[in-house]
Design an enzyme around this catalytic site. Structure first.
Site, short mmCIF file in Angstrom:
data_model
loop_
_atom_site.label_atom_id
_atom_site.label_comp_id
_atom_site.label_asym_id
_atom_site.label_seq_id
_atom_site.Cartn_x
_atom_site.Cartn_y
_atom_site.Cartn_z
N GLU A 58 0.81 -1.23 0.00
CA GLU A 58 0.00 0.00 0.00
C GLU A 58 0.84 1.27 0.00
O GLU A 58 0.53 2.22 0.73
CB GLU A 58 -0.92 0.02 1.24
CG GLU A 58 -1.90 -1.11 1.27
CD GLU A 58 -2.72 -1.15 2.55
OE1 GLU A 58 -3.92 -1.36 2.47
OE2 GLU A 58 -2.14 -0.98 3.65
C1 TNX Z 1 -4.24 -3.90 4.92
S1 TNX Z 1 -2.57 -6.25 4.50
C2 TNX Z 1 -2.95 -3.67 5.37
C3 TNX Z 1 -2.74 -3.25 6.75
C4 TNX Z 1 -4.02 -3.06 7.49
C5 TNX Z 1 -4.98 -4.16 7.13
C6 TNX Z 1 -6.26 -4.12 7.89
C7 TNX Z 1 -1.54 -5.20 4.29
C8 TNX Z 1 -0.31 -5.68 3.72
N1 TNX Z 1 -1.83 -3.95 4.63
O1 TNX Z 1 -1.97 -2.07 6.78
O2 TNX Z 1 -3.75 -3.08 8.85
O3 TNX Z 1 -5.26 -4.09 5.77
O4 TNX Z 1 -7.04 -5.24 7.62
#
Ligand code: TNX
Length: 524
Positions: free
Chosen positions: A337
């Protein structure tokens, strides 16, 4: 003559009926050996009798290996609270005597690997063999499940301790069977992490991935960049005071893991999810100014400046210090992300970080977005969101860890009335969590491409052990079985029967779990 024979047969029959009913009364678990173990073993053959554990039972360790003796003590410590027995542990080179649990390293077939074991329970001796101590450790978890459920109690129980006889051959289908704990969104201290590992070990999980940094908090002491914890570690979601592990504390976690055959995988998330670092050191920001600490739960707004020299000094120092205190082979660099990093900056950044990880003698793991960079064949891709990313990774010859959010994310709500958790990947009930096969989950990705599976617990909404256990159990028990047991031996109907029994064990152990609503009753 005929009549005599009939009488004789009748008596014989009567004798067996009485005998069978007596011994059943003695040990109600008998013949149910294959209905109690999770993860389900490769093969279980019950022999219909029982071994009686008592205060005189000895734990015999073949040879004098310190590691094996330590496992002997571990077994004794599992048995003691509920039975009150202080079992003697002895190393021996002789044949095992009656009324003993005999643990030995032997040459099992290669398919047993390091983690497999052979457990043979007779009415006189319990034999546990494996190729390595790790296998013995897993075999002990099985033995523990064959003992009456009250063995999980923390105080002495008035009970006879029968162990059903039979023979079990067992080894895992995947080498990587993990859980992740996000200690950044909310911080959890060393004692909680230890408890967490005990819960994982009971189901033969062997990896604990610690998500040590994120926008909301930096949780590991880095001696060359002290503000990371001083400033970056001082808050958490909701504005609480946060916290961090000193390197000594981290080593304590690593050691506790080693004693349970759990490898710690530290993650420093970058280049996104870095607000805590950006708030600690102004020079890491493009603007040259430190950001404010962040205590909300949004994602995807922060980025290290990937064009600055100092950023790579920072990354090198962190990975060097972390590698020095991490005996396991992996360093996780996040990479997810990074919405605030342009792709033209993201790719060279990940490439450089990969070089740094390799230069420190470690193998890199990253979330599935890292496949856009030039990942090396020994880099591992952790799939969570985009199947096509996992496929790109496999095409680049990387192995994959499967953490599909709609199956393994322990922060997803069970159902519409679950108070804790998030729901962006949908609700994940007990059946959803169990009913999927890793090797059929992503087209083009087969068993050979998969290192294993991992269940992440993100903690935006989780603040203590009770809440944590509630999100974990019972879903993680299903994940443990998926990682260990080959797909053809698993099915929901058979699993449900065993799971119900394990819920009783959790209750006795004092572990919180999801249960009390109508949706649950329909499922189990
Ligand atoms: C996505 S999964 C994220 C996290 C969040 C999560 C909450 C991922 C690699 N990144 O930063 O905590 O969703 O479900």
């Amino acid at each position: 003559m005929n009549l005599k024979l009939n009488n004789y047969s009748f008596l014989l029959l009567l004798f067996f009926m009485v005998f069978a009913s007596c011994s059943r009364r003695g040990n109600p678990q008998m013949n149910l050996l294959d209905e109690i173990i999770i993860p389900k073993p490769v093969s279980v053959i019950a022999s219909g009798n029982s071994f009686k554990l008592n205060a005189n039972t000895k734990i015999l360790v073949k040879g004098e290996s310190e590691e094996m003796l330590k496992i002997g003590h571990y077994l004794a410590s599992l048995i003691k609270p509920a039975t009150g027995f202080d079992l003697e542990i002895k190393s021996t080179l002789k044949k095992p005597k009656l009324n003993s649990i005999y643990i030995s390293i032997s040459n099992l077939e290669s398919k047993f690997g390091n983690e497999g074991y052979n457990l043979k329970i007779t009415d006189k001796i319990v034999f546990l063999k494996a190729n390595s101590p790790e296998g013995i450790f897993h075999g002990i978890q099985t033995l523990r499940q064959i003992l009456p459920k009250e063995i999980e109690a923390s105080t002495k129980q008035n009970k006879l301790w029968f162990i059903a006889t039979g023979e079990i051959h067992d080894y895992p289908q995947y080498e990587y069977r993990g859980a992740m704990l996000d200690v950044s969104r909310h911080f959890f201290g060393v004692d909680l992490v230890k408890k967490y590992m005990d819960l994982l070990a009971a189901y033969k999980l062997n990896k604990l991935h610690l998500h040590l940094s994120d926008d909301q908090g930096w949780r590991i002491e880095i001696k060359s960049w002290p503000n990371l914890t001083l400033i970056g570690g001082s808050k958490e979601v909701g504005g609480g005071k946060g916290g961090f592990y000193t390197q000594e504390e981290y080593k304590e976690i690593v050691k506790y893991g080693q004693e349970r055959y759990i490898t710690i995988i530290p993650e420093i998330d970058m280049p996104g999810h870095t607000n805590a670092a950006l708030a600690s050191y102004p020079e890491l920001n493009s603007s040259g100014k430190a950001t404010e600490l962040y205590t909300g739960i949004k994602v995807g707004f922060s980025s290290l400046d990937t064009n600055k020299e100092v950023t790579y000094q920072f990354v090198s120092d962190i990975i060097r210090e972390l590698s020095e205190i991490t005996p396991g082979p992996y360093i996780h660099i996040g990479g997810d992300e990074s919405h605030a990093t342009e792709m033209k900056d993201y790719i060279p950044f990940i490439n450089k970080v990969q070089e740094i990880v390799l230069a420190n003698g470690k193998q890199m793991i990253g979330w599935d977005e890292i496949v856009h960079a030039d990942i090396k064949t020994n880099t591992i891709v952790q799939f969570w969101a985009r199947k096509e990313n996992a496929q790109i990774g496999v095409n680049k010859s990387a192995k994959v860890i499967l953490s599909p959010a709609n199956k393994t994310y322990l922060d997803m709500k069970y159902d519409s009335i679950t108070k804790l958790g998030l729901k962006w990947a949908g609700y994940v009930n007990i059946e959803d969590a169990y009913c999927w096969n890793p090797s059929k989950f992503i087209s083009g990705i087969s068993k050979n491409d998969i290192l294993g599976i991992e269940s992440p617990l993100w903690t935006e909404t989780i603040t203590n052990m009770e809440e944590l256990e509630y999100m974990l159990f019972p879903r993680i028990i299903g994940h443990a079985e998926i990682g260990w047991t080959i797909d053809s031996l698993r099915n929901w109907k058979d699993y449900k029967v065993r799971l119900k029994k394990h819920l009783n064990r959790l209750k006795i152990k004092g572990v919180n779990y999801y249960e009390e609503n109508e949706n649950f009753k329909n499922i189990l």
